[in-house]
Design a protein around this motif. Structure first.
Motif, PDB file in Angstrom:
ATOM      1  N   ARG A 442      35.292  68.793   6.373  1.00 32.94           N
ATOM      2  CA  ARG A 442      33.934  69.084   6.855  1.00 32.94           C
ATOM      3  C   ARG A 442      33.792  68.513   8.250  1.00 32.94           C
ATOM      4  N   ALA A 448      26.620  73.521  10.106  1.00 37.29           N
ATOM      5  CA  ALA A 448      25.958  74.751   9.661  1.00 37.29           C
ATOM      6  C   ALA A 448      26.922  75.602   8.844  1.00 37.29           C
ATOM      7  N   TRP A 449      28.200  75.523   9.184  1.00 34.86           N
ATOM      8  CA  TRP A 449      29.191  76.275   8.412  1.00 34.86           C
ATOM      9  C   TRP A 449      29.563  75.528   7.137  1.00 34.86           C
ATOM     10  N   THR A 450      29.884  74.240   7.304  1.00 36.22           N
ATOM     11  CA  THR A 450      30.481  73.520   6.179  1.00 36.22           C
ATOM     12  C   THR A 450      29.462  73.020   5.160  1.00 36.22           C
ATOM     13  N   ASP A 451      28.174  73.230   5.420  1.00 30.63           N
ATOM     14  CA  ASP A 451      27.176  72.876   4.407  1.00 30.63           C
ATOM     15  C   ASP A 451      27.419  73.641   3.110  1.00 30.63           C
ATOM     16  N   SER A 452      27.863  74.869   3.228  1.00 35.52           N
ATOM     17  CA  SER A 452      27.987  75.686   2.027  1.00 35.52           C
ATOM     18  C   SER A 452      29.344  76.362   1.887  1.00 35.52           C
ATOM     19  N   ARG A 453      30.191  76.206   2.906  1.00 38.86           N
ATOM     20  CA  ARG A 453      31.475  76.908   2.868  1.00 38.86           C
ATOM     21  C   ARG A 453      32.585  75.971   3.309  1.00 38.86           C
ATOM     22  N   ASP A 454      33.788  76.144   2.761  1.00 42.67           N
ATOM     23  CA  ASP A 454      34.945  75.411   3.259  1.00 42.67           C
ATOM     24  C   ASP A 454      35.476  76.127   4.494  1.00 42.67           C
ATOM     25  N   LEU A 455      36.111  75.350   5.360  1.00 41.70           N
ATOM     26  CA  LEU A 455      36.792  75.966   6.504  1.00 41.70           C
ATOM     27  C   LEU A 455      38.146  76.473   6.023  1.00 41.70           C
TER      28      LEU A 455
ATOM     29  N   VAL B 186      26.273  80.858  11.620  1.00 39.90           N
ATOM     30  CA  VAL B 186      25.915  79.512  12.060  1.00 39.90           C
ATOM     31  C   VAL B 186      24.455  79.452  12.510  1.00 39.90           C
ATOM     32  N   ALA B 189      22.337  79.883   9.168  1.00 37.87           N
ATOM     33  CA  ALA B 189      23.264  79.431   8.129  1.00 37.87           C
ATOM     34  C   ALA B 189      22.677  79.559   6.715  1.00 37.87           C
ATOM     35  N   GLY B 224      35.528  80.925   1.940  1.00 40.14           N
ATOM     36  CA  GLY B 224      35.044  79.550   2.103  1.00 40.14           C
ATOM     37  C   GLY B 224      34.077  79.160   1.007  1.00 40.14           C
ATOM     38  N   ILE B 225      33.250  80.131   0.583  1.00 40.36           N
ATOM     39  CA  ILE B 225      32.309  79.865  -0.520  1.00 40.36           C
ATOM     40  C   ILE B 225      33.075  79.798  -1.846  1.00 40.36           C
ATOM     41  N   ARG B 227      36.091  78.853  -2.347  1.00 39.05           N
ATOM     42  CA  ARG B 227      36.805  77.576  -2.456  1.00 39.05           C
ATOM     43  C   ARG B 227      35.845  76.422  -2.703  1.00 39.05           C
ATOM     44  N   ARG B 228      34.693  76.458  -2.012  1.00 37.65           N
ATOM     45  CA  ARG B 228      33.715  75.385  -2.199  1.00 37.65           C
ATOM     46  C   ARG B 228      33.247  75.353  -3.652  1.00 37.65           C
TER      47      ARG B 228
END
Lengths: 472, 251
Positions: A442, A448-455, B186, B189, B224-225, B227-228
């Motif tokens: 993170r 803003a990206w990593t709040d809800s998604r992994d990179l 972004v 978001a 990304g979602i 995986r999260r």
């Protein structure tokens, strides 16, 4: 009522609340998906939909190109039919004109049939300041007015409310405005409609002044047209002694013949109906029948400025069908209030910043309130390329600088340099790949990206290095 | 037939396996593929954020780098749509600003030869069965730009249908945007994530092993979602499925 949009926060801030409001999300999802599916079926019934869409676009474009001539023709036709035409450069002027006309009648209350133009200029508030009560008579507008709320949809202003909420509003507030809601009102649609009908009937029969908008104005005859589904419009247009119509100057069509196209595309696009239930037309005044005094207030309020922009002017083709709202995935999650205008959704995102300018926080944020998925352009019955206008307006906002855009501009310039120097790009990619074990999951700057998604995980080497090793 | 691969910046830096898959797939079909090393980015992130002038050098670069090729093939519908829809706009606006027709000419040369991968396979090569083998259940997300700007139609599905061992599962609300939208992800978001989470919920409910798409930027967002949320399926580019064979299966 609290119907103004002044000082609205930016779209992302306003949307954040809506996104996390489960009731609102549920109401909107259910309503938009229902209308969306019905519209698709109604449109698919017509073999010539593509031609109708093209015809609508062409008529509107041609009319806009010669708007000055058609407006003069309209004024002559309306005057010849016994009406009076007033020109209003902005909302304040229109409000002054309307308030003056109502005061001249000596009346203290008016009934209104849904008019977006009067919402746009805050007419109800202006009349209230002059001691005049304006009663909304469209069912959804009534719900919004009684709930001291703002409309959140072009066609279904109370789309964000469910039946339970509407019952509560009626039971609590109808008595303050006139005939109270019946005892023991339930949330069945028939009972709610009957409560509204009785409440409104009293107002229709009492009011001496009606205020309306119009869906179309026919230049050749001076005829105004309202399409609606409830009959309230017909009551407002025929019962009062004085009728004042406030209409944006872009609503003109040259001839009756042109209506043929729009009276097919508008109902199918908006309510998925083959034909509109009530289509009312009126031309000036008629002796001993209907209003004896008719005034048309032609509203500019940013429209000629919009017309001057070659890309942006296509927004003026809009016939307010709301099909773009109903398919928009952003509108569905953010709700109509987040757009800070009587025009929400995709069309609002391009219309409001053009009518009002892009200086305020909300207007500068609206062109970015879209993922550019293009669903709005697909369904638009007059083929407004909304994504094209959004990007065009983003250029305007980015160009004016301001908060957030200075850093962005510097980043874009830096990226531009790298992307024009492939060796630098390759070196950067290589460095990132080699240090990939060190990258945190993170990133603070990318919250803003990593709040809800992994990179995504970085690959061991960029493609261009694989190519060099394996193919050259 | 000289075919240049426009791998795109996202694939170059983050998803090289997609680029490698395109190369292997096209070579398997008898196409000679070239990769001009001077290529970088189509300019979409800048253009769509409102920085049109910053994309102009990239329009020139694209034209120059792919000049020796008859076709340009890219495994990204949105980058193909950027070239096809927006390069001519950039050219027209530059001409309208009295800065000559150089950009309009560059756009006019680039547009007709630029193909998204599935278009190239179906329309130019005329193949639907590319000899692929992929023994998994797959659900397909058609990305917006491919779907609506390019009008890819059922080309990707026809290609998937012809893959041996593959079981295709319907995705509810397939044509709805996943919420990526470039810088939208972004700048907005919260809405972007809400859209992505709905997409993921529908994808998971198919019970498929793989969510397949033809645009890695959308897959980066959806993946990304996934995986999260530790979801039981993974996102994979269509090219990697089409490149997979019995002899050399997808790893």
């Amino acid at each position: 009522m609290s119907g103004t949009y002044l000082g609205m926060p930016s779209f992302p801030k306003a949307a954040r609340e809506a996104v996390h409001n489960e009731t609102l999300r549920g109401n909107l999802r259910h309503a938009t998906h229902t209308i969306r599916d019905k519209r698709a079926k109604a449109v698919a019934e017509l073999a010539d939909w593509a031609q109708l869409r093209e015809a609508g676009k062409q008529i509107k474009d041609r009319t806009l190109r010669h708007l000055d001539e058609y407006l003069v023709q309209l004024e002559e036709s309306v005057t010849a039919a016994g009406g009076t035409v007033h020109w209003a450069a902005d909302g304040d002027e229109a409000n002054r004109i309307v308030a003056g006309l109502v005061k001249a009648t000596g009346e203290r209350e008016v009934v209104k049939v849904k008019s977006m133009a009067t919402q746009e200029i805050g007419l109800n508030e202006a009349l209230e300041a002059e001691g005049i009560a304006a009663y909304e008579t469209d069912l959804a507008e009534l719900i919004v007015q009684l709930g001291e709320d703002r409309p959140s949809h072009i066609l279904v202003p109370a789309i964000h409310r469910n039946r339970g909420e509407i019952r509560e509003i009626f039971a609590r507030t109808m008595s303050e405005w006139g005939r109270p809601a019946p005892e023991g009102l339930t949330d069945s649609p028939a009972e709610l409609a009957e409560a509204a009908r009785l409440h409104l009937r009293e107002k229709f029969l009492r009011a001496k002044v009606g205020i309306s908008g119009a869906n179309f104005m026919v230049a050749e005859t001076g005829t105004l047209v309202v399409v609606e589904s409830e009959g309230n419009g017909r009551m407002c247009l025929t019962l009062p002694e004085t009728l004042i119509s406030v209409v944006g100057i872009e609503k003109i069509v040259p001839t009756w013949q042109d209506l043929e196209v729009f009276l097919q595309t508008l109902p199918r696009s908006s309510t998925a109906e083959r034909m509109n239930p009530y289509t009312s037309t009126w031309t000036g005044t008629t002796d001993a029948d209907g209003p004896q005094d008719f005034h048309l207030v032609l509203l500019d309020n940013g429209r000629t400025a919009t017309l001057a922009d070659e890309v942006g002017r296509q927004a003026l083709r809009c016939i307010r069908c709301s099909a773009c709202l109903n398919v928009c995935p952003v509108y569905e999650r953010a709700g109509g209030h987040a757009y800070g205008s009587v025009y929400p959704g995709p069309i609002g995102a391009i219309l409001s910043p053009q009518l009002r300018g892009t200086e305020s926080e909300i207007d500068a944020s609206l062109p970015y309130a879209s993922s550019l998925c293009g669903a709005c352009y697909d369904v638009c019955p007059v083929a407004i390329d909304i994504p094209e206008v959004l990007v065009h307006l983003r250029e305007r906002v980015a160009g004016q600088g301001g908060r957030g855009h200075r850093l962005e501009k510097a980043a874009m310039k830096a990226a531009g340099w790298v992307l024009n120097h492939p060796a630098a790009l390759a070196a950067g990619e290589r460095a990132a790949s080699r240090t990939r074990g060190l990258h945190p999951k993170r990133l603070p700057g990318a919250a803003a990206w990593t709040d809800s998604r992994d990179l995504p995980e970085l690959p061991p080497e960029p493609f261009r290095d694989w190519w060099k090793k394996n193919r050259t | 037939m000289r075919v240049g691969l426009f791998v795109t910046c996202v694939n170059d830096a983050l998803y090289p396996r997609t680029g490698i898959a395109v190369v292997k797939l096209l070579e398997r079909l008898g196409v000679e593929v070239g990769f001009p090393a001077g290529q970088t980015c189509c300019g979409q992130p800048q253009f769509n954020t409102g920085y049109r002038r910053e994309t102009e050098p990239l329009v020139r670069r694209y034209d120059r780098e792919f000049a020796p090729y008859d076709y340009v093939v890219t495994p990204s519908g949105s980058c193909a749509a950027m070239v096809r829809d927006n390069y001519p706009r950039i050219g027209r606006k530059a001409a309208a600003e009295h800065r000559g027709h150089e950009l309009a000419d560059a756009a006019a040369r680039s547009v007709p030869k630029t193909y998204e991968l599935t278009e190239f396979l179906v329309d130019v090569l005329g193949v639907v069965d590319v000899g692929a083998y992929f023994p998994h259940s797959v659900t397909y997300h058609p990305s917006c730009h491919g779907l609506r700007m390019l009008g890819l139609g059922d080309r990707p599905r026809r290609l998937l249908d012809a893959v041996r061992g593959l079981e295709l599962r319907e995705l509810e609300g397939a044509e709805e945007c996943c919420g990526f939208g470039g810088t939208f992800a972004v700048k907005n978001a919260d809405v972007s994530a809400a859209m992505g989470e709905d997409k993921v919920r529908n994808a998971v409910s198919t019970g498929a092993d793989v969510l397949c798409g033809a645009d890695n930027s959308c897959l980066m967002h959806i993946g990304g979602i996934l995986r999260r949320q530790d979801a039981p399926l993974r996102a994979l580019h269509l090219a990697e499925i089409l490149a997979s064979t019995e002899e050399e299966p997808h790893a």
